[in-house]
Design a protein around this motif. Structure first.
Motif: not given
Length: 108
Positions: A62-81
């Protein structure tokens, strides 16, 4: 504090405690591996993780800063994969999220 909110908090807290405590004390050896209860108990962990993820991600969307969320989720998915490690994926996601927030604060 209103009595309704306090009552609701106590009910939810008691149910959460019971939901976590009783499965650890129950004798589950007699449960059929492909039975309804076994499938229910196996699904509670992923369901809890998904619920916590949605509850923590919704305010960020809902806020303006979505980049930290996107980077965090991408790191989780990448490392788990790559490594199939829940611990490694969690640490990588936390580190990526924290790094992006720190870089954003340092450049502001």
């Amino acid at each position: 504090m209103r009595a309704e909110i306090l009552t609701l908090a106590l009910i939810v807290g008691a149910c959460t405690w019971a939901f976590r405590y009783f499965p650890t004390k129950a004798n589950l050896s007699a449960i059929a591996p492909d039975g309804l209860l076994s499938r229910f108990l196996a699904a509670t962990g992923p369901a809890a993780i998904a619920t916590l993820f949605v509850a923590s991600a919704l305010p960020m969307l809902g806020g303006g800063a979505k980049l930290p969320l996107i980077c965090g989720v991408a790191a989780v998915v990448a490392v788990y994969a790559i490594a199939r490690s829940v611990v490694g994926a969690t640490l990588a996601g936390s580190a990526a999220y924290g790094l992006v927030v720190w870089l954003a604060a340092a450049t502001a």
